[in-house]
Scaffold this motif. Sequence first.
Motif, PDB file in Angstrom:
ATOM      1  N   SER A   1       0.796  -1.230   0.000  1.00 54.73           N
ATOM      2  CA  SER A   1       0.000   0.000   0.000  1.00 54.73           C
ATOM      3  C   SER A   1       0.826   1.277   0.000  1.00 54.73           C
ATOM      4  N   VAL A   2       2.105   1.173   0.394  1.00 54.74           N
ATOM      5  CA  VAL A   2       2.977   2.348   0.482  1.00 54.74           C
ATOM      6  C   VAL A   2       4.212   2.069  -0.383  1.00 54.74           C
ATOM      7  N   PRO A   3       4.636   3.023  -1.242  1.00 59.86           N
ATOM      8  CA  PRO A   3       5.795   2.772  -2.112  1.00 59.86           C
ATOM      9  C   PRO A   3       7.048   2.436  -1.304  1.00 59.86           C
ATOM     10  N   SER A   4       7.772   1.435  -1.784  1.00 57.89           N
ATOM     11  CA  SER A   4       9.018   1.047  -1.137  1.00 57.89           C
ATOM     12  C   SER A   4       9.965   2.246  -1.064  1.00 57.89           C
ATOM     13  N   GLY A   5      10.633   2.402   0.060  1.00 61.48           N
ATOM     14  CA  GLY A   5      11.573   3.503   0.220  1.00 61.48           C
ATOM     15  C   GLY A   5      10.953   4.775   0.779  1.00 61.48           C
ATOM     16  N   SER A   6       9.642   4.767   0.997  1.00 65.39           N
ATOM     17  CA  SER A   6       8.991   5.940   1.581  1.00 65.39           C
ATOM     18  C   SER A   6       9.391   6.103   3.046  1.00 65.39           C
ATOM     19  N   ILE A   7       9.236   7.321   3.537  1.00 65.03           N
ATOM     20  CA  ILE A   7       9.443   7.597   4.965  1.00 65.03           C
ATOM     21  C   ILE A   7       8.077   7.714   5.620  1.00 65.03           C
ATOM     22  N   ILE A   8       7.858   6.924   6.663  1.00 64.22           N
ATOM     23  CA  ILE A   8       6.574   6.974   7.373  1.00 64.22           C
ATOM     24  C   ILE A   8       6.551   8.223   8.247  1.00 64.22           C
ATOM     25  N   VAL A   9       5.581   9.070   8.018  1.00 63.40           N
ATOM     26  CA  VAL A   9       5.441  10.290   8.814  1.00 63.40           C
ATOM     27  C   VAL A   9       4.563  10.019  10.037  1.00 63.40           C
ATOM     28  N   SER A  10       3.460   9.322   9.819  1.00 62.44           N
ATOM     29  CA  SER A  10       2.591   8.958  10.938  1.00 62.44           C
ATOM     30  C   SER A  10       1.702   7.790  10.526  1.00 62.44           C
ATOM     31  N   ALA A  11       1.214   7.074  11.513  1.00 62.44           N
ATOM     32  CA  ALA A  11       0.299   5.959  11.248  1.00 62.44           C
ATOM     33  C   ALA A  11      -0.687   5.883  12.405  1.00 62.44           C
ATOM     34  N   THR A  12      -1.947   5.663  12.065  1.00 58.87           N
ATOM     35  CA  THR A  12      -3.001   5.568  13.083  1.00 58.87           C
ATOM     36  C   THR A  12      -3.885   4.367  12.793  1.00 58.87           C
ATOM     37  N   LEU A  13      -4.016   3.508  13.786  1.00 61.17           N
ATOM     38  CA  LEU A  13      -4.936   2.372  13.704  1.00 61.17           C
ATOM     39  C   LEU A  13      -6.289   2.792  14.264  1.00 61.17           C
ATOM     40  N   THR A  14      -7.356   2.485  13.536  1.00 57.79           N
ATOM     41  CA  THR A  14      -8.704   2.774  14.031  1.00 57.79           C
ATOM     42  C   THR A  14      -9.537   1.500  14.011  1.00 57.79           C
TER      43      THR A  14
ATOM     44  N   THR B   1       0.435   8.168   6.748  1.00 62.31           N
ATOM     45  CA  THR B   1       0.915   9.337   6.024  1.00 62.31           C
ATOM     46  C   THR B   1       2.406   9.153   5.787  1.00 62.31           C
ATOM     47  N   TYR B   2       2.838   9.403   4.540  1.00 61.84           N
ATOM     48  CA  TYR B   2       4.232   9.100   4.222  1.00 61.84           C
ATOM     49  C   TYR B   2       4.812  10.099   3.240  1.00 61.84           C
ATOM     50  N   ARG B   3       6.140  10.131   3.202  1.00 58.83           N
ATOM     51  CA  ARG B   3       6.871  10.858   2.172  1.00 58.83           C
ATOM     52  C   ARG B   3       7.366   9.845   1.161  1.00 58.83           C
ATOM     53  N   PRO B   4       6.967   9.960  -0.106  1.00 59.77           N
ATOM     54  CA  PRO B   4       7.409   8.984  -1.102  1.00 59.77           C
ATOM     55  C   PRO B   4       8.912   9.097  -1.332  1.00 59.77           C
ATOM     56  N   PRO B   5       9.497   8.072  -1.953  1.00 61.76           N
ATOM     57  CA  PRO B   5      10.916   8.153  -2.305  1.00 61.76           C
ATOM     58  C   PRO B   5      11.153   9.353  -3.221  1.00 61.76           C
ATOM     59  N   CYS B   6      12.362   9.891  -3.161  1.00 64.61           N
ATOM     60  CA  CYS B   6      12.670  11.096  -3.931  1.00 64.61           C
ATOM     61  C   CYS B   6      13.955  10.898  -4.713  1.00 64.61           C
ATOM     62  N   PRO B   7      13.868  10.277  -5.911  1.00 74.26           N
ATOM     63  CA  PRO B   7      15.083  10.056  -6.712  1.00 74.26           C
ATOM     64  C   PRO B   7      15.762  11.387  -7.031  1.00 74.26           C
TER      65      PRO B   7
END
Length: 277
Positions: A79-92, A227-233
Amino acid sequence: MSPRTRPAFVLSCLVAAVSGASPDAAARPTATVITSRDGTLYEDPMGQTANGAGPNFFVGSTNGLQRRRGLLFFDVAASVPSGSIIVSATLTLNMSRTVSGGQPVSLHPALRAWGEGASFAGGGGGGGAQALANDATWLHTFFPNSFWVNPGGDFVPGSSATTSVGAIGSYSWSGPLLNSDVSAWLANPATNFGWVLLGDESAKGTAKRFDTREHPTAANRPRLVITYRPPCPGDFNGDAVVDFTDLNIVLSGFGSVYNFANLNQVLSAFGSACPGV
Ligand SMILES: [Ca+2]
């Protein structure tokens, strides 16, 4: 791959920054992930009880002091592109039945893979049903031939996040340790075995019933919002902008550390901010 932010957008971000407004919220992508497996570990010394396909799972202790533990698995890497930085995650989670007041419910990363079979408990689901192939049970990771090392499941003793769950309604879990779990699962999907959910097992009648991915109401299903920051080539120094600094890094190491593909990454994105920053 998301399209690069264009200079005009960068300018608007600078204007927003100067004016005090943050462009972050609008630019950052999020992924909403629903469990791809979930269920309950029903305390049963024979390991014959499960509810893999039922619309609910249970956490805590019954009136007869029998323990119930939840199992949730989210396929983060899908669900999240490989190499992304996780900014936050919330389980509901949606809690849909209870006889108790506020109870702490904590998340613990599971330490081995477990399954979800076709078992389906009738009534409220609290008693479970006969375990079927690939169900997780109190003894089994995959019924009937694979086992936990410890009855009741193998999991990290420390909690990644704890929330007090009281009356019927929606509850959330978040925090730096939960983010760390999700980051680790993205970086190394082979270590993602999901979470075991524990309630108060020291007193009787603490159980809480939550809804699973099989629940007919989609909004009630367990969801992880990331919420994530995608990889940035092209951003070789990690400052979220592709500029002369990155070009210099590539040229300085050209032929040894870096190659034409890296040079092309810098030139393609030159002058732009990384997406999702
Ligand atoms: Ca399930």
